[in-house]
Design an enzyme around this catalytic site. Sequence first.
Site, PDB file in Angstrom:
ATOM      1  CB  SER A 119       4.254   0.216 -12.751  1.00 41.57           C
ATOM      2  OG  SER A 119       5.491   0.484 -12.123  1.00 41.57           O
ATOM      3  CE1 TYR A 176       5.766  -2.293  -9.955  1.00 40.21           C
ATOM      4  CE2 TYR A 176       4.173  -3.724  -8.880  1.00 40.21           C
ATOM      5  CZ  TYR A 176       4.542  -2.479  -9.357  1.00 40.21           C
ATOM      6  OH  TYR A 176       3.663  -1.422  -9.255  1.00 40.21           O
TER       7      TYR A 176
HETATM    8  P1  NAP Z   1      -1.732  -1.722  -2.297  1.00 36.07           P
HETATM    9  O1  NAP Z   1      -1.991  -0.678  -1.266  1.00 36.07           O
HETATM   10  O2  NAP Z   1      -0.802  -2.841  -1.997  1.00 36.07           O
HETATM   11  O3  NAP Z   1      -3.145  -2.315  -2.805  1.00 36.07           O
HETATM   12  C1  NAP Z   1      -3.149  -3.412  -3.649  1.00 36.07           C
HETATM   13  C2  NAP Z   1      -4.537  -3.995  -3.561  1.00 36.07           C
HETATM   14  O4  NAP Z   1      -4.587  -5.172  -4.366  1.00 36.07           O
HETATM   15  C3  NAP Z   1      -4.908  -4.404  -2.148  1.00 36.07           C
HETATM   16  O5  NAP Z   1      -6.226  -3.986  -1.888  1.00 36.07           O
HETATM   17  C4  NAP Z   1      -4.854  -5.922  -2.197  1.00 36.07           C
HETATM   18  O6  NAP Z   1      -5.810  -6.466  -1.332  1.00 36.07           O
HETATM   19  C5  NAP Z   1      -5.242  -6.193  -3.635  1.00 36.07           C
HETATM   20  N1  NAP Z   1      -4.810  -7.515  -4.093  1.00 36.07           N
HETATM   21  C6  NAP Z   1      -3.550  -8.004  -4.088  1.00 36.07           C
HETATM   22  N2  NAP Z   1      -3.553  -9.249  -4.617  1.00 36.07           N
HETATM   23  C7  NAP Z   1      -4.840  -9.535  -4.953  1.00 36.07           C
HETATM   24  C8  NAP Z   1      -5.475 -10.665  -5.549  1.00 36.07           C
HETATM   25  N3  NAP Z   1      -4.783 -11.754  -5.884  1.00 36.07           N
HETATM   26  N4  NAP Z   1      -6.820 -10.623  -5.762  1.00 36.07           N
HETATM   27  C9  NAP Z   1      -7.530  -9.520  -5.403  1.00 36.07           C
HETATM   28  N5  NAP Z   1      -6.982  -8.405  -4.841  1.00 36.07           N
HETATM   29  C10 NAP Z   1      -5.644  -8.432  -4.621  1.00 36.07           C
HETATM   30  O7  NAP Z   1      -1.145  -1.040  -3.617  1.00 36.07           O
HETATM   31  P2  NAP Z   1      -1.351   0.406  -4.253  1.00 36.07           P
HETATM   32  O8  NAP Z   1      -0.144   1.212  -3.989  1.00 36.07           O
HETATM   33  O9  NAP Z   1      -2.696   0.942  -3.916  1.00 36.07           O
HETATM   34  O10 NAP Z   1      -1.309   0.006  -5.801  1.00 36.07           O
HETATM   35  C11 NAP Z   1      -2.461  -0.371  -6.504  1.00 36.07           C
HETATM   36  C12 NAP Z   1      -2.013  -0.730  -7.901  1.00 36.07           C
HETATM   37  O11 NAP Z   1      -1.233   0.323  -8.459  1.00 36.07           O
HETATM   38  C13 NAP Z   1      -1.116  -1.965  -7.952  1.00 36.07           C
HETATM   39  O12 NAP Z   1      -1.369  -2.674  -9.145  1.00 36.07           O
HETATM   40  C14 NAP Z   1       0.286  -1.372  -8.004  1.00 36.07           C
HETATM   41  O13 NAP Z   1       1.196  -2.263  -8.632  1.00 36.07           O
HETATM   42  C15 NAP Z   1       0.056  -0.169  -8.840  1.00 36.07           C
HETATM   43  N6  NAP Z   1       1.023   0.920  -8.696  1.00 36.07           N
HETATM   44  C16 NAP Z   1       1.289   1.462  -7.467  1.00 36.07           C
HETATM   45  C17 NAP Z   1       2.163   2.557  -7.402  1.00 36.07           C
HETATM   46  C18 NAP Z   1       2.501   3.241  -6.104  1.00 36.07           C
HETATM   47  O14 NAP Z   1       3.439   4.055  -6.110  1.00 36.07           O
HETATM   48  N7  NAP Z   1       1.809   2.979  -5.022  1.00 36.07           N
HETATM   49  C19 NAP Z   1       2.738   3.067  -8.551  1.00 36.07           C
HETATM   50  C20 NAP Z   1       2.467   2.450  -9.772  1.00 36.07           C
HETATM   51  C21 NAP Z   1       1.587   1.391  -9.835  1.00 36.07           C
HETATM   52  P3  NAP Z   1      -5.461  -7.660  -0.322  1.00 36.07           P
HETATM   53  O15 NAP Z   1      -3.976  -7.789  -0.222  1.00 36.07           O
HETATM   54  O16 NAP Z   1      -6.093  -7.219   0.950  1.00 36.07           O
HETATM   55  O17 NAP Z   1      -6.102  -8.845  -0.925  1.00 36.07           O
HETATM   56  C1  GCO Z   2       9.284   0.246  -6.157  1.00 33.23           C
HETATM   57  C2  GCO Z   2       7.915   0.852  -6.092  1.00 33.23           C
HETATM   58  C3  GCO Z   2       7.381   1.062  -7.486  1.00 33.23           C
HETATM   59  C4  GCO Z   2       5.990   1.614  -7.431  1.00 33.23           C
HETATM   60  C5  GCO Z   2       5.449   1.878  -8.781  1.00 33.23           C
HETATM   61  C6  GCO Z   2       6.237   2.885  -9.553  1.00 33.23           C
HETATM   62  O1  GCO Z   2       9.598  -0.581  -5.294  1.00 33.23           O
HETATM   63  O2  GCO Z   2       9.998   0.617  -7.095  1.00 33.23           O
HETATM   64  O3  GCO Z   2       7.039   0.048  -5.332  1.00 33.23           O
HETATM   65  O4  GCO Z   2       7.388  -0.130  -8.194  1.00 33.23           O
HETATM   66  O5  GCO Z   2       5.121   0.711  -6.801  1.00 33.23           O
HETATM   67  O6  GCO Z   2       5.254   0.731  -9.517  1.00 33.23           O
HETATM   68  O7  GCO Z   2       5.516   3.228 -10.718  1.00 33.23           O
END
Ligand code: NAP
Ligand code: GCO
Length: 264
Positions: free
Chosen positions: A147, A160
């Site tokens: 992230s 986080y």
């Molecule tokens: P999301 O829509 O919240 O999806 C997260 C997924 O993880 C959901 O399918 C959730 O499924 C699953 N999950 C959560 N806890 C779990 C557990 N204990 N065991 C198994 N599955 C679990 O998030 P996203 O935005 O797609 O992000 C996916 C990844 O990228 C995360 O690691 C997030 O931190 C990272 N990320 C996101 C962003 C962004 O801007 N969106 C940026 C940087 C990094 P259920 O809750 O249904 O179990």
């Molecule tokens: C926040 C956002 C970010 C993104 C991502 C950025 O609240 O700042 O959720 O943390 O999820 O991790 O890279």
Amino acid sequence: MSTQLFDLTGKTALLTGATHGLGMAMAKGLASAGAKIIINDRMPERAEAALEEYKKVGIDAAGYVFDVTDEVAVSEQLDRMEKEVGPLDILVNNAGIIKRVPMLEMEVSDFRQVIDIDLVGPFIMAKKFASSVVRRKATGKIINICSMMSELGRNSVSAYAAAKGGLKMLTRSMATEWAKYNIQTNGIGPGYFATSQTEPIRVDGHPFNDFIVNRTPQGRWGEPEELQGAAIFLAAPASDFVNGHVLYVDGGILATIGKPYGEE
Ligand code: NAP
Ligand code: GCO
């Protein structure tokens, strides 16, 4: 030559939490390069619904239900996958949660839950995956989803950021210990992407939405499909000598200190 470098034909990829969001987008990308896809969720109904979504785009994925923090379930389910689908070649540690609470107001239990899912979970998954690769004297690719918070802090996301910062160093530790087994371990560090996780801070007119658009040199939120290239690269032969690297896909956020509001 060049197409083979990015060819995943015959490879099996497990992506945790890939029932929607970034995980599903990356899974579709790996499938487009030829990989067999396995996904997981904690809820059977969500896994089933996701498999239908994959089927709509011609991807015959497999789904398994477990919590990445449950070591026994992870071990049992990955053994099942190996019997029912085949040996795993690629692990994408995508599952993760966030809790946006200022530290002075944050319950220790909430802090622990974020660390457990976002940092301990990837360790549990990768240890099981790597044990099988070593036992089979095979090769492996691990991709940990980091992230911006692997590098930067921001108000209200302390747990986080601690988890994702730790995941960057866990990625380097896995690279250090497992490179000799022909396992490459790298990270992808997405910037700010439009998913359900960021929905609460992305709605039009939300101050954070304006902040991110201004803070990102490309001036917008990322689309989940924009992670597919990085995922294919780090899962493919093209990255066979890349180890311990976090590839940031952030529209330029980490390249800049930012610009004053209103400046072009
Ligand atoms: P999301 O829509 O919240 O999806 C997260 C997924 O993880 C959901 O399918 C959730 O499924 C699953 N999950 C959560 N806890 C779990 C557990 N204990 N065991 C198994 N599955 C679990 O998030 P996203 O935005 O797609 O992000 C996916 C990844 O990228 C995360 O690691 C997030 O931190 C990272 N990320 C996101 C962003 C962004 O801007 N969106 C940026 C940087 C990094 P259920 O809750 O249904 O179990
Ligand atoms: C926040 C956002 C970010 C993104 C991502 C950025 O609240 O700042 O959720 O943390 O999820 O991790 O890279």
